[in-house]
Structure formats: structure tokens, C-alpha cells
Design an enzyme around this catalytic site. Structure first.
Site, PDB file in Angstrom:
ATOM      1  N   GLN A  47      10.412  21.345 -25.326  1.00 41.36           N
ATOM      2  CA  GLN A  47      11.101  20.498 -24.341  1.00 41.36           C
ATOM      3  C   GLN A  47      10.963  21.092 -22.937  1.00 41.36           C
ATOM      4  O   GLN A  47      11.206  22.284 -22.727  1.00 41.36           O
ATOM      5  CB  GLN A  47      12.588  20.375 -24.688  1.00 41.36           C
ATOM      6  CG  GLN A  47      13.277  19.346 -23.788  1.00 41.36           C
ATOM      7  CD  GLN A  47      14.763  19.239 -24.018  1.00 41.36           C
ATOM      8  OE1 GLN A  47      15.484  20.228 -23.957  1.00 41.36           O
ATOM      9  NE2 GLN A  47      15.244  18.038 -24.287  1.00 41.36           N
ATOM     10  N   ARG A  86      13.024  12.358 -23.863  1.00 33.72           N
ATOM     11  CA  ARG A  86      14.409  12.320 -24.349  1.00 33.72           C
ATOM     12  C   ARG A  86      15.310  11.653 -23.309  1.00 33.72           C
ATOM     13  O   ARG A  86      15.283  12.030 -22.135  1.00 33.72           O
ATOM     14  CB  ARG A  86      14.911  13.740 -24.630  1.00 33.72           C
ATOM     15  CG  ARG A  86      16.189  13.740 -25.466  1.00 33.72           C
ATOM     16  CD  ARG A  86      16.615  15.128 -25.905  1.00 33.72           C
ATOM     17  NE  ARG A  86      17.235  15.053 -27.226  1.00 33.72           N
ATOM     18  CZ  ARG A  86      18.243  15.826 -27.639  1.00 33.72           C
ATOM     19  NH1 ARG A  86      18.732  16.762 -26.859  1.00 33.72           N
ATOM     20  NH2 ARG A  86      18.747  15.690 -28.849  1.00 33.72           N
ATOM     21  N   TYR A 121      20.344  16.613 -16.382  1.00 36.31           N
ATOM     22  CA  TYR A 121      19.428  17.503 -15.646  1.00 36.31           C
ATOM     23  C   TYR A 121      18.587  16.672 -14.667  1.00 36.31           C
ATOM     24  O   TYR A 121      18.856  15.480 -14.466  1.00 36.31           O
ATOM     25  CB  TYR A 121      18.610  18.333 -16.642  1.00 36.31           C
ATOM     26  CG  TYR A 121      19.531  19.215 -17.469  1.00 36.31           C
ATOM     27  CD1 TYR A 121      20.093  20.369 -16.920  1.00 36.31           C
ATOM     28  CD2 TYR A 121      19.921  18.847 -18.755  1.00 36.31           C
ATOM     29  CE1 TYR A 121      20.988  21.147 -17.642  1.00 36.31           C
ATOM     30  CE2 TYR A 121      20.818  19.619 -19.481  1.00 36.31           C
ATOM     31  CZ  TYR A 121      21.355  20.773 -18.915  1.00 36.31           C
ATOM     32  OH  TYR A 121      22.263  21.528 -19.616  1.00 36.31           O
ATOM     33  N   GLY A 171      21.110  18.820 -34.325  1.00 33.17           N
ATOM     34  CA  GLY A 171      21.189  20.051 -33.553  1.00 33.17           C
ATOM     35  C   GLY A 171      21.925  21.136 -34.306  1.00 33.17           C
ATOM     36  O   GLY A 171      21.324  21.963 -35.012  1.00 33.17           O
ATOM     37  N   ARG A 172      23.267  21.121 -34.191  1.00 32.48           N
ATOM     38  CA  ARG A 172      24.057  22.204 -34.790  1.00 32.48           C
ATOM     39  C   ARG A 172      23.830  22.384 -36.290  1.00 32.48           C
ATOM     40  O   ARG A 172      23.880  23.518 -36.778  1.00 32.48           O
ATOM     41  CB  ARG A 172      25.533  21.998 -34.447  1.00 32.48           C
ATOM     42  CG  ARG A 172      25.810  22.202 -32.942  1.00 32.48           C
ATOM     43  CD  ARG A 172      27.101  21.558 -32.510  1.00 32.48           C
ATOM     44  NE  ARG A 172      27.082  20.157 -32.848  1.00 32.48           N
ATOM     45  CZ  ARG A 172      28.133  19.487 -33.350  1.00 32.48           C
ATOM     46  NH1 ARG A 172      29.278  20.098 -33.512  1.00 32.48           N
ATOM     47  NH2 ARG A 172      28.023  18.215 -33.653  1.00 32.48           N
TER      48      ARG A 172
HETATM   49  C1  LIG Z   1      23.822  25.270 -28.421  1.00 33.95           C
HETATM   50  C2  LIG Z   1      23.310  23.943 -27.948  1.00 33.95           C
HETATM   51  C3  LIG Z   1      22.274  23.908 -27.027  1.00 33.95           C
HETATM   52  C4  LIG Z   1      21.732  22.693 -26.619  1.00 33.95           C
HETATM   53  N1  LIG Z   1      20.653  22.689 -25.774  1.00 33.95           N
HETATM   54  C5  LIG Z   1      19.988  21.539 -25.519  1.00 33.95           C
HETATM   55  C6  LIG Z   1      18.739  21.552 -24.847  1.00 33.95           C
HETATM   56  O1  LIG Z   1      18.189  22.603 -24.511  1.00 33.95           O
HETATM   57  N2  LIG Z   1      18.158  20.349 -24.601  1.00 33.95           N
HETATM   58  C7  LIG Z   1      18.717  19.164 -24.993  1.00 33.95           C
HETATM   59  O2  LIG Z   1      18.139  18.109 -24.745  1.00 33.95           O
HETATM   60  N3  LIG Z   1      19.882  19.137 -25.673  1.00 33.95           N
HETATM   61  C8  LIG Z   1      20.509  20.295 -25.974  1.00 33.95           C
HETATM   62  N4  LIG Z   1      21.641  20.278 -26.745  1.00 33.95           N
HETATM   63  C9  LIG Z   1      22.082  19.016 -27.350  1.00 33.95           C
HETATM   64  C10 LIG Z   1      21.490  18.886 -28.763  1.00 33.95           C
HETATM   65  O3  LIG Z   1      20.071  18.710 -28.723  1.00 33.95           O
HETATM   66  C11 LIG Z   1      22.106  17.694 -29.504  1.00 33.95           C
HETATM   67  O4  LIG Z   1      21.834  16.522 -28.777  1.00 33.95           O
HETATM   68  C12 LIG Z   1      23.617  17.841 -29.671  1.00 33.95           C
HETATM   69  O5  LIG Z   1      23.953  19.127 -30.162  1.00 33.95           O
HETATM   70  C13 LIG Z   1      24.196  16.776 -30.611  1.00 33.95           C
HETATM   71  O6  LIG Z   1      23.569  16.888 -31.895  1.00 33.95           O
HETATM   72  P1  LIG Z   1      24.342  17.618 -33.133  1.00 33.95           P
HETATM   73  O7  LIG Z   1      25.698  16.943 -33.235  1.00 33.95           O
HETATM   74  O8  LIG Z   1      23.441  17.371 -34.306  1.00 33.95           O
HETATM   75  O9  LIG Z   1      24.486  19.070 -32.770  1.00 33.95           O
HETATM   76  C14 LIG Z   1      22.239  21.482 -27.123  1.00 33.95           C
HETATM   77  C15 LIG Z   1      23.314  21.515 -28.026  1.00 33.95           C
HETATM   78  C16 LIG Z   1      23.821  22.727 -28.464  1.00 33.95           C
HETATM   79  C17 LIG Z   1      24.929  22.728 -29.486  1.00 33.95           C
END
Ligand SMILES: Cc1cc2nc3c(=O)[nH]c(=O)nc-3n(C[C@H](O)[C@H](O)[C@H](O)COP(=O)(O)O)c2cc1C
Length: 379
Positions: free
Chosen positions: A110, A236, A189, A328-329
Site C-alpha cells: 500500500q 482503497r 490521508y 485486519g485485526r
Molecule cells: C493496527 C492497525 C493499523 C492499520 N493501518 C492501516 C494502514 O496502514 N492502511 C490502511 O488503509 N488501513 C489501516 N488500518 C485499517 C485496517 O486496514 C482495517 O480497515 C480496519 O482494521 C478494519 O478491519 P478489521 O475490523 O478487520 O480490523 C489499520 C488498522 C489497524 C487495527
């Protein structure tokens, strides 16, 4: 320029654990590791060996989209985020992709420019943005929490050079072994700041009506596609998401127009954050986008992960027409997430959200995988 053709990922029955095609890649399953900033790079943005270990542990994902990585120095958001504009960055990432490929995985990277989400104490440079509208809260810097600074409005010359920085970063990513890049136009961003009314108060060709506010994102995507080929590019977006104090204003007008413009360029995929199959705008964008759609379901912020690790939410989105599902998580806390979801095994919860953005192995590479016998027994 190519337009979207019928996506191979959409042609087969959508089984979360079945194969799919994405750009140049054959994916063994439809689960994508969402990009997650983990602040484990060196101070100069060079990826460190522990990042190779972390991503290789998660090589069972159909695709890993590696964390937000800055295409130039002024775009750096937070301390110890990775970069991809110097040879040393490329070499660091090459070690990561080599390790992940050896473990059987596939990776995109990304690309993220922070815009107003940045600080001179982090990047050494004054942040730039569409308009001089500061982020309203304190900013995390290497020396701790600091008041935000008012970003400087980008000149048209700077807009053009930033577009080229994205294209160069994409070339570097391919040189580093990534199959492609994801252009980050979500979560408040720089690109998202251009899209939203509150953060973009320009009166030139990059501000005002929707057609002007989408221009920068469209130019970035076109330049990246020209640099590395449409099949290696994803985008995205986060319609209506208020992360990082975003206030888009006219969400319902922005995204249909943006997605139509992106479809003319034909990148490999569109990635929608907080996708809700019941939301009319999500359904409208799915219908309008004939390419591969990656959907990142709403699992709730901050609270515990659902006991099924997000499987039911993923399957609802597949049924609503998504091709691939980003989590993500669940991937952060479960290196073997795909096996766990397939076997119905319980998932690890995120242990301590304070460890998400700190250095070191704790809360990073030390999440346990289940042993295969336990998985086979559904334990
Ligand atoms: C620790 C952390 C770091 C994240 N960093 C980014 C990132 O670098 N780029 C991005 O587009 N989203 C980032 N996100 C958002 C995640 O990609 C994702 O959209 C969000 O966690 C919701 O999905 P989940 O409920 O499956 O975690 C981040 C989320 C978390 C928890």
C-alpha cells in the site's frame, strides 16, 4: 487504456476458501490481509528483518496487502513507518517479499502519503495538503504527542511531482518483489483529503466541484497504472468514513463519479473499507465496478473480534457480490487465520492495542498459531 473486463474472481462460485484470480496472481483463497501500519521499520523507513518474519507467518492469506508505505519523505505519517523511495528501502522490502514468497505467499504494497497527517518532528519537513486545514488533534511523533501544525497548501507543481513520486514508488515496489501496489485513497490521508470538502478548499482545478476534487486521485492512479500496468494496481477507498477527522460532505456524489473515472483506467481492484452489504452506496458501487472488488467488513472498532473471526461478515459480503474479503485485526492476532476460519477454530483476540504501533516482537510476531492436529480436530 484498458477498461475492466469481467473479473475471473467473480466468475466462480464465491467460496471464501476457494481460489480466485487477481491481476497477475492466482490466489488460493479469497481472504486478504488488510494493510496495517505497525511502526516496525527503521527510523529512515527501511523495512527490518522482523517485518519479514511477521508477514511470512501470515503467508496463508490469499493476498497480503503490506502496510501503508510512504512514496516520499514529506508524506511520512508516523514514526517508523516504512518507505519506498530509496534503494535501501527497496532492498529492505526485497528481503520481506523473498521471505513471504518462500513461505508460499503473495504481496501487494500500500502506498500512502499522509498529507496533513504528518509532523516536522517525524519527517523533518513541513506537511503539505490540499488546503491549510490542520488535523484537529495531537499528532504522534518520535518525541511524543505534539500539537498539530497547519499544513502548507500544495502548489500545482507539487501536485504534479507528488503524482510522479507515486509512480516511482510503484516501480520501486515491483523492483522489491511486490506483485503490485494499492493506492491509498482512504482513511483521511492525502488522497482522501483531496476528495473531501472540509479538507479541500481549493478554488483551482483540484478543488470545488466533485470532478475537480477527484482529479488528484485519478491522476495518481493513472500515473501508477502507466508505470507498472493496470493489472498490478488497486485502489482503497473509504466512503463516508470519518477516520482522521475526515468530513467529506457529499459522499454520495464523490464515489460514483470517482469509481466511474477509475473504471476508465481499469486498475485490477477496488478495495472498500467498512463495507456494509446493506448500505445503498456499497451496492451502487458494486454494481458500477465490473472489476474485482475487495470488501473490508465492519467488525466494530476497538471492541473484541467476533468469535468466528469475521467469517460470517465475510460470507455476507461475498453473497452481496464482493470478490475478496479483507480482514485486519483478525490477521494481526492470528498468523494462521485462514486455517482457523476454515476449521471453525477459535481465534486469538488482539492482546493489547497499545502494542499495535510500538516496536519489537511483543504483540507482533508472538501471536501463536494452532498446531495442525488441533485444527483438524476443530479445537
Ligand atoms: C493496527 C492497525 C493499523 C492499520 N493501518 C492501516 C494502514 O496502514 N492502511 C490502511 O488503509 N488501513 C489501516 N488500518 C485499517 C485496517 O486496514 C482495517 O480497515 C480496519 O482494521 C478494519 O478491519 P478489521 O475490523 O478487520 O480490523 C489499520 C488498522 C489497524 C487495527
Amino acid at each position: 487504456m484498458t477498461t475492466n473486463s469481467a473479473p475471473a474472481a467473480a466468475s466462480a462460485a464465491r467460496d471464501l476458501f476457494g481460489p480466485a484470480r487477481l491481476g497477475p496472481l492466482d490466489l488460493p483463497n479469497r481472504l486478504v490481509m488488510a494493510p496495517m501500519t505497525r511502526n516496525r521499520a527503521a527510523d529512515d523507513g527501511t523495512p527490518l528483518p522482523i517485518m519479514a518474519e511477521y508477514y511470512a507467518q501470515r503467508a496463508g492469506a490469499g493476498l497480503i496487502i503490506a502496510e501503508a508505505t510512504t512514496p516520499n519523505a514529506v508524506g511520512a505519517t508516523y514514526p517508523n513507518i516504512p518507505a519506498i523511495y530509496r534503494d535501501t528501502h527497496v532492498e529492505g522490502w526485497r528481503a520481506v517479499t523473498d521471505t513471504v514468497h518462500a513461505a508460499g505467499g503473495r504481496m501487494f504494497l500500500q502506498l500512502q502519503h499522509g498529507g496533513r497527517i504528518g509532523h516536522p518532528e517525524t519527517s523533518g519537513l513541513h506537511p503539505v495538503a490540499p488546503s491549510p486545514v490542520p488535523f484537529p488533534d495531537a499528532m504522534h511523533t518520535p518525541s511524543g504527542s505534539r500539537p498539530p501544525v497547519v499544513p502548507r497548501e500544495m502548489t500545482v507543481e507539487e501536485i504534479r511531482s507528488t503524482v510522479q513520486d507515486f509512480a516511482n514508488a510503484a516501480r520501486n515496489a515491483v523492483a522489491a518483489g511486490f506483485a503490485g501496489v494499492e493506492v491509498h485513497a482512504a482513511n483521511g490521508y492525502l488522497l482522501h483529503q483531496f476528495l473531501g470538502q472540509d479538507t479541500n478548499r481549493r478554488t483551482d482545478a483540484y478543488g470545488g466541484p466533485v470532478a475537480h476534487r477527484i482529479r488528484f486521485t485519478v491522476e495518481v492512479v493513472r500515473a501508477v497504472v502507466d508505470a507498472i500496468g493496470a493489472e498490478r494496481v488497486g485502489v482503497r477507498i473509504a466512503p463516508g468514513v470519518t477516520a482522521n477527522a475526515m468530513a467529506e460532505g457529499d459522499t454520495e456524489a464523490i464515489y460514483p463519479e470517482l469509481v466511474a473515472a477509475l473504471a476508465e483506467i481499469g486498475p485490477a481492484y477496488l478495495h472498500v473499507v467498512f463495507a456494509d452489504p446493506d448500505q445503498p452506496l456499497f451496492r451502487e458501487l458494486r454494481a458500477a465496478w465490473t472489476g474485482v472488488l475487495i470488501a473490508n467488513p465492519v467488525l466494530g472498532w476497538g471492541g473484541p473480534l467476533p468469535e468466528d473471526g469475521g467469517k460470517a461478515a465475510a460470507e455476507r459480503l461475498l453473497a452481496a457480490g464482493a470478490d475478496l474479503i479483507a480482514l485486519g485485526r483478525p490477521f494481526l492476532a492470528n498468523p494462521d487465520l485462514v486455517d482457523r476460519l476454515r476449521g471453525g477454530a477459535p481465534v486469538n483476540q488482539v492482546r493489547d492495542s497499545g502494542l499495535m504501533y510500538t516496536g519489537g516482537a511483543e504483540g507482533y510476531t508472538d501471536y501463536p498459531a494452532l498446531d495442525r492436529a488441533a485444527l483438524a480436530a476443530g479445537v
